[in-house]
Design an enzyme around this catalytic site. Structure first.
Site, mmCIF file in Angstrom:
data_model
loop_
_atom_site.group_PDB
_atom_site.id
_atom_site.type_symbol
_atom_site.label_atom_id
_atom_site.label_comp_id
_atom_site.label_asym_id
_atom_site.label_seq_id
_atom_site.Cartn_x
_atom_site.Cartn_y
_atom_site.Cartn_z
ATOM 1 N N LYS A 228 0.602 -1.122 -0.210
ATOM 2 C CA LYS A 228 -0.085 0.215 0.091
ATOM 3 C C LYS A 228 0.917 1.308 0.043
ATOM 4 C CE LYS A 228 -3.690 -2.166 2.377
ATOM 5 N NZ LYS A 228 -3.062 -3.816 2.447
ATOM 6 N N LYS B 96 -8.520 1.109 5.841
ATOM 7 C CA LYS B 96 -7.724 -0.349 6.168
ATOM 8 C C LYS B 96 -6.598 0.030 6.687
ATOM 9 C CE LYS B 96 -6.930 0.077 1.138
ATOM 10 N NZ LYS B 96 -7.253 -0.723 -0.150
ATOM 11 N N ARG C 234 -7.173 -8.401 -10.513
ATOM 12 C CA ARG C 234 -5.685 -8.680 -10.011
ATOM 13 C C ARG C 234 -4.974 -9.172 -11.516
ATOM 14 N NH1 ARG C 234 -2.655 -11.095 -6.212
ATOM 15 N NH2 ARG C 234 -3.414 -9.282 -5.180
ATOM 16 N N ARG D 148 -12.341 -10.272 -9.458
ATOM 17 C CA ARG D 148 -12.575 -10.825 -8.153
ATOM 18 C C ARG D 148 -13.888 -10.118 -7.885
ATOM 19 N NH1 ARG D 148 -7.085 -9.936 -5.108
ATOM 20 N NH2 ARG D 148 -7.462 -7.951 -6.247
ATOM 21 N N ARG E 73 -15.620 -6.376 0.488
ATOM 22 C CA ARG E 73 -14.059 -7.108 0.062
ATOM 23 C C ARG E 73 -14.335 -7.876 -1.124
ATOM 24 N NH1 ARG E 73 -12.337 -9.395 5.855
ATOM 25 N NH2 ARG E 73 -14.191 -10.068 5.555
ATOM 26 N N ASP F 97 -3.725 -4.647 -8.199
ATOM 27 C CA ASP F 97 -5.068 -4.486 -8.033
ATOM 28 C C ASP F 97 -5.664 -3.399 -8.585
ATOM 29 O OD1 ASP F 97 -4.752 -6.986 -6.555
ATOM 30 O OD2 ASP F 97 -4.764 -6.210 -4.603
ATOM 31 N N GLU G 274 -3.323 -1.181 -5.321
ATOM 32 C CA GLU G 274 -2.272 -1.782 -4.536
ATOM 33 C C GLU G 274 -1.242 -2.585 -5.729
ATOM 34 O OE1 GLU G 274 -3.198 -4.718 -1.414
ATOM 35 O OE2 GLU G 274 -4.592 -3.478 -0.620
ATOM 36 N N ASN H 143 1.244 -5.854 -5.414
ATOM 37 C CA ASN H 143 1.680 -6.722 -4.155
ATOM 38 C C ASN H 143 3.002 -7.320 -4.889
ATOM 39 O OD1 ASN H 143 -1.145 -7.072 -2.693
ATOM 40 N ND2 ASN H 143 -1.841 -6.650 -4.878
#
Length: 318
Positions: A125, A160, A210, A224, A232, A272, A280, A282
């Site tokens: 993040k 978050k 993703r 997703r 979420r 994401d 994000e 990752n």
């Protein structure tokens, strides 16, 4: 080329056979003739200038009820192996950060994927803040006045933890929700870390994309979609995986961030995207490659190993 590969991961018996990306990487490595070793982050040690791990030889197979065998433990100098895959799950806490410092001692003579220095410098993040024009309106802060002002401006927000994972601790606070001060009290009791606050993106109801990048290039994606009544989209909290091609906007996002990922030695990355926004990046233990393989009939683990083998071949060990 035949490589000795040590996989730093969580207990292999605890993984989800059908979905685990580390298992996909291990299966592909074994198919290519590489030798596998398994160890836990807690098996990692530094002593007298040497980074050691208590490892166990690992063999894997695509059988849900019998997918791995571990051999007898032995302590080795990790500088003696060709590749270390750093694949333990977050949270990105001090234990995770310490592991990156230890692995710094052997990289790049032993190729660590992803580069431990850059993993440490690129929490999911926070690396994304290098690309503010691609992000939704975002605040990172512990300042309650700043948080209140951000909410007053954007009204519908997501709150978050900055170093969480898997959707844990993510809250949707629509206009009129009175829980924000209680949540700030709770987060304040749990840690001293700032929070990430973002404008809620209603496009998430259509999915949280993703996208997998290998050496800075997009190679596959899945969507997703959150379950009804759930903010979420993470698969392990009920999100539904669906096939998805890249949009023009998503290709632009990948083109914007790809050179930075490649320059930093971040070979395997999952980003994401919600709607038109990057949320994000990752780099610690990206997932999703097995679902994409099933949807698209590709072999993303093979592409990742192509990149690892090329990097290993181009990096002298002397």
């Amino acid at each position: 080329m035949s490589l000795v590969v040590a996989i730093q991961m969580d207990p292999i018996e605890s993984i989800d056979f059908a979905a685990d990306s580390t298992l996909a990487l291990a299966l592909e490595a074994e198919r290519r003739g590489h030798s596998l070793l398994h160890y836990l982050p807690t098996d990692l040690s530094w002593r007298a200038g040497t980074v050691e791990a208590q490892v166990r030889p690992l063999s894997v197979r695509a059988q849900a009820d019998d997918y791995f065998t571990l051999g007898a433990p032995e302590r080795i100098d990790l500088a003696s192996v060709d590749v270390v895959l750093m694949r333990q799950d977050p949270p990105f806490d001090l234990a995770y950060i310490t592991a990156t410092h230890l692995l710094d001692h052997i990289h790049p003579r032993t190729l660590v994927v992803n580069d431990p220095t850059e993993v440490r410098n690129a929490p999911e993040k926070l690396l994304v803040t290098r690309f503010p024009d691609l992000m939704p309106p975002t605040l990172i802060s512990s300042d309650r006045a700043a948080i209140a002002a951000f909410r007053a401006e954007h009204r519908d927000i997501i709150l978050k933890p900055l170093f969480g994972n898997g959707g844990a601790g993510v809250f949707h606070l629509p206009p009129g929700d009175e829980n924000i001060n209680s949540l700030l009290d709770l987060f304040g009791q749990l840690s001293r870390e700032p929070l990430m606050i973002q404008r809620y993106l209603p496009e998430v109801r259509q999915g949280d994309k993703r996208i997998i990048l290998v050496d800075g290039e997009p190679v596959g994606a899945l969507n997703r979609v959150p379950a009804a009544g759930e903010a979420r989209s993470n698969l392990h909290v009920g999100g539904e995986a669906r096939p998805s091609a890249l949009t023009a906007r998503e290709r632009d996002i990948c083109a914007a961030i790809g050179p930075t990922l490649k320059e930093r030695g971040l070979i395997f990355v999952g980003i994401d995207v919600i709607g038109d926004y990057l949320t994000e990046i990752n780099v610690t233990s990206p997932t999703g490659i097995r679902q994409i393989d099933r949807f698209d009939g590709v072999n993303l683990a093979g592409l990742i190993w192509d990149a690892i083998e090329a990097k290993r071949a181009a990096t002298p060990r002397d």
